[in-house]
Design a protein around this motif. Structure first.
Motif, short mmCIF file in Angstrom:
data_model
loop_
_atom_site.label_atom_id
_atom_site.label_comp_id
_atom_site.label_asym_id
_atom_site.label_seq_id
_atom_site.Cartn_x
_atom_site.Cartn_y
_atom_site.Cartn_z
N PHE A 1 0.83 -1.30 0.11
CA PHE A 1 0.03 -0.13 0.02
C PHE A 1 1.06 1.35 -0.09
CE2 PHE A 1 -2.36 3.54 1.85
CZ PHE A 1 -3.59 3.38 1.13
N GLY A 2 0.82 2.19 -1.13
CA GLY A 2 1.32 3.43 -1.13
C GLY A 2 0.54 4.54 -0.74
N ALA A 3 0.90 5.54 -0.09
CA ALA A 3 -0.08 7.01 0.29
C ALA A 3 0.73 7.74 -0.30
CB ALA A 3 -0.10 6.84 1.77
N GLY A 4 0.14 8.83 -1.08
CA GLY A 4 0.61 9.89 -1.44
C GLY A 4 1.01 9.94 -3.09
N ARG A 5 1.07 11.13 -3.76
CA ARG A 5 1.34 11.07 -5.30
C ARG A 5 2.65 10.34 -5.47
NH1 ARG A 5 -0.44 17.23 -7.05
NH2 ARG A 5 -2.90 16.81 -6.40
N ALA A 6 3.94 10.59 -4.92
CA ALA A 6 4.99 9.89 -5.03
C ALA A 6 4.84 8.48 -5.02
CB ALA A 6 5.96 10.58 -4.19
N ALA A 7 4.18 7.97 -3.87
CA ALA A 7 4.20 6.65 -3.86
C ALA A 7 3.26 5.80 -4.64
CB ALA A 7 3.33 6.16 -2.34
N VAL A 8 2.23 6.53 -5.40
CA VAL A 8 1.34 6.30 -6.25
C VAL A 8 2.36 5.79 -7.76
CG1 VAL A 8 -0.49 6.59 -8.13
CG2 VAL A 8 -0.79 7.18 -5.50
N LEU A 9 3.29 6.96 -7.92
CA LEU A 9 3.91 6.69 -8.96
C LEU A 9 5.16 5.47 -8.65
CD1 LEU A 9 4.71 10.69 -10.02
CD2 LEU A 9 3.30 8.94 -11.19
N ALA A 10 5.53 5.44 -7.57
CA ALA A 10 6.63 4.40 -7.41
C ALA A 10 5.91 3.15 -7.24
CB ALA A 10 7.27 4.73 -5.96
N THR A 11 4.68 3.01 -6.94
CA THR A 11 3.77 1.72 -6.83
C THR A 11 3.80 1.12 -8.47
OG1 THR A 11 3.06 2.10 -5.07
CG2 THR A 11 2.01 0.63 -6.20
N LEU A 12 3.35 2.33 -9.17
CA LEU A 12 3.06 1.91 -10.64
C LEU A 12 4.40 1.61 -11.40
CD1 LEU A 12 0.81 4.87 -11.68
CD2 LEU A 12 0.20 2.24 -11.59
N ALA A 13 5.68 2.08 -10.94
CA ALA A 13 6.78 1.87 -11.57
C ALA A 13 7.42 0.52 -11.49
CB ALA A 13 7.99 2.86 -11.15
N ALA A 14 6.92 0.04 -10.13
CA ALA A 14 7.65 -1.24 -9.55
C ALA A 14 6.62 -2.41 -9.94
CB ALA A 14 7.54 -1.06 -7.97
N ALA A 15 5.17 -2.04 -10.25
CA ALA A 15 4.42 -3.00 -10.65
C ALA A 15 4.87 -3.34 -12.18
CB ALA A 15 3.03 -2.47 -10.81
N TYR A 16 5.25 -2.15 -12.97
CA TYR A 16 5.61 -2.35 -14.17
C TYR A 16 6.92 -3.35 -14.49
CZ TYR A 16 7.49 -1.26 -18.94
OH TYR A 16 8.15 -1.29 -20.24
N GLU A 17 7.97 -2.86 -13.40
CA GLU A 17 9.08 -3.54 -13.45
C GLU A 17 8.93 -5.23 -13.21
OE1 GLU A 17 11.87 -2.91 -14.79
OE2 GLU A 17 11.24 -0.78 -14.90
N LEU A 18 8.05 -5.28 -12.14
CA LEU A 18 7.78 -7.02 -11.86
C LEU A 18 6.92 -7.49 -13.02
CD1 LEU A 18 7.35 -9.01 -9.62
CD2 LEU A 18 5.07 -7.99 -8.96
N ALA A 19 6.11 -7.02 -13.55
CA ALA A 19 5.61 -7.48 -15.01
C ALA A 19 6.66 -7.81 -16.06
CB ALA A 19 4.48 -6.74 -15.54
N GLN A 20 7.45 -6.73 -16.25
CA GLN A 20 8.78 -7.20 -17.12
C GLN A 20 9.44 -8.27 -16.75
OE1 GLN A 20 7.32 -5.52 -19.98
NE2 GLN A 20 9.41 -4.79 -20.23
N HIS A 21 9.77 -8.62 -15.48
CA HIS A 21 10.65 -9.49 -14.94
C HIS A 21 9.92 -10.68 -15.18
CE1 HIS A 21 13.09 -11.99 -12.28
NE2 HIS A 21 12.08 -12.25 -11.33
N ARG A 22 8.55 -10.80 -14.81
CA ARG A 22 7.97 -12.12 -15.06
C ARG A 22 7.76 -12.50 -16.44
NH1 ARG A 22 2.80 -12.02 -10.44
NH2 ARG A 22 4.20 -12.13 -8.77
N GLU A 23 7.68 -11.50 -17.30
CA GLU A 23 7.35 -11.88 -18.77
C GLU A 23 8.79 -12.54 -19.25
OE1 GLU A 23 6.53 -9.46 -22.93
OE2 GLU A 23 6.21 -8.42 -20.91
#
Length: 372
Positions: A332-354
């Motif tokens: 769980f991320g709170a705040g705008r910076a945390a939202v951007l960081a969460t999206l970036a981390a989710a994207y990197e995780l998806a790339q890794h799994r792919e």
């Protein structure tokens, strides 16, 4: 008597008058008072006859056509300069009739409003119409008033109303025929079918207006997107009493669905968290403030937690929109910076799994296999 009074007054006011001079006027007045009835009865004095009250003229009863013509002439909401002629009553026991509206020489019959026509005779709105007369000029128009015939011919059943106001030419959905219907405890249901080769078109608000409904939300429309549809008309709002979701509702079934609520006909509304053929689902929830976006997200995350699905959440409003999710999801991320960081981390995780899936030749996966 006036003569005697004058003599008396002269005698009193004259100085040195004798007693007989005072007695003479009084005697004269008495004599005149005694002889007046005799002289009048003998015709010596002409007395005018006493005025007598004139007899009121007898009230003439108007015929129905005469009364209608008079009402037309006196109607304040009709343009002046026309008269009603040729009035023909259809049935002596009913007020329905037709007539001819005639304008002044050289003038056309003006345009009348439906309200003005109805008010002229105190008939229901829409029961009085004016139309051209075939072969006649604009100075003459046909008037038809059918207050009782119109009421008798008004559609009364659901299919009749649908045909008259919706599917017939000039209706709000021409050609969309009702092929079946049923009456339930709290609603009317009609099955609608488009003409062969045509797409179904059922404008919900226009249909509600055509059926005379005061609340468009009492009219529910469903279609298959092709040629068939259902129209439900409710007596009361069907979603006024909705229970809270249970653990059973939010437990994912074999098709990857959870029950997120009830439809208008009390059937369950489903949301896919997972599709066995496609994998995880992607959804976009959009709405005005207060529309229920946060409640919907909370419901989905509860269903994911119950069903063993990993939830990654972030709240741009510093956790104010999703306070219950903090500490209850995988991340769980709170705040705008945390939202951007969460999206970036989710994207990197998806790339890794792919990359791993590609290296192992995995073209698909099942829930929690191989990835949580």
């Amino acid at each position: 008597m006036l003569t005697g009074s004058a003599l008396y007054a002269a005698a009193v006011t004259a100085p040195g008058a004798a007693w007989w001079e005072m007695l003479l006027p009084a005697t004269w007045g008495a004599w005149m008072g005694w002889t007046t009835p005799i002289t009048r009865s003998a015709g010596v004095i002409a007395i005018p006859d006493a005025p007598t009250a004139e007899a009121a003229p007898a009230q003439r009863e108007y015929t129905y056509p005469e009364a209608l013509a008079a009402m037309w002439e006196a109607a304040p909401d009709l343009p002046p300069g026309t008269r009603l002629t040729g009035i023909r009553q259809f049935d002596p026991a009913a007020p329905d009739f037709d007539a001819v509206v005639v304008a002044e020489v050289g003038r056309a019959v003006p345009t009348f409003t439906p309200a003005g026509l109805a008010a002229a005779f105190d008939f229901p709105l829409g029961s009085v119409t004016v139309s051209p007369i075939p072969g006649s000029g604009p100075g003459r128009m046909a008037l038809t008033a059918t207050p009782t015939l119109r009421a008798a011919a008004a559609p009364r059943t659901f299919p009749q109303m649908w045909r008259a106001w919706v599917s017939d030419p000039g209706g709000v959905a021409p050609g969309m025929e009702m092929i079946d219907h049923r009456l339930e405890e709290d609603r009317l249901v009609g099955r609608i079918q488009a003409p062969e080769g045509k797409m179904i078109r059922l404008p919900q608000q226009e249909i509600a207006r055509a059926l005379g409904m005061k609340d468009a939300e009492l009219c529910m429309v469903e279609t298959d997107g092709l040629g068939d549809g259902l129209v439900s008309v409710y007596r009361e709002h069907p979603l006024m009493d909705v229970r809270e979701a249970t653990v059973e509702d939010l437990t994912m079934d074999s098709l990857g669905r959870i029950r997120t609520g009830l439809r208008h006909d009390r059937r369950f509304a489903y949301l896919n968290l997972y599709d066995p053929t496609l994998g995880a689902m992607t959804d976009l929830i959009v709405g005005a403030p207060g529309a229920g976006k946060s409640v919907t997200l909370h419901t989905i995350m509860i269903g994911e937690r119950i069903s063993g699905v990993v939830s990654i959440a972030a709240d741009a409003q510093n956790g104010m929109s999703l306070p219950e999710a903090n500490g209850r999801v995988y991340h769980f991320g709170a705040g705008r910076a945390a939202v951007l960081a969460t999206l970036a981390a989710a994207y990197e995780l998806a790339q890794h799994r792919e990359k791993i899936s590609s290296a192992n030749g995995w073209s698909g996966f099942a829930i929690n296999d191989p990835w949580p």
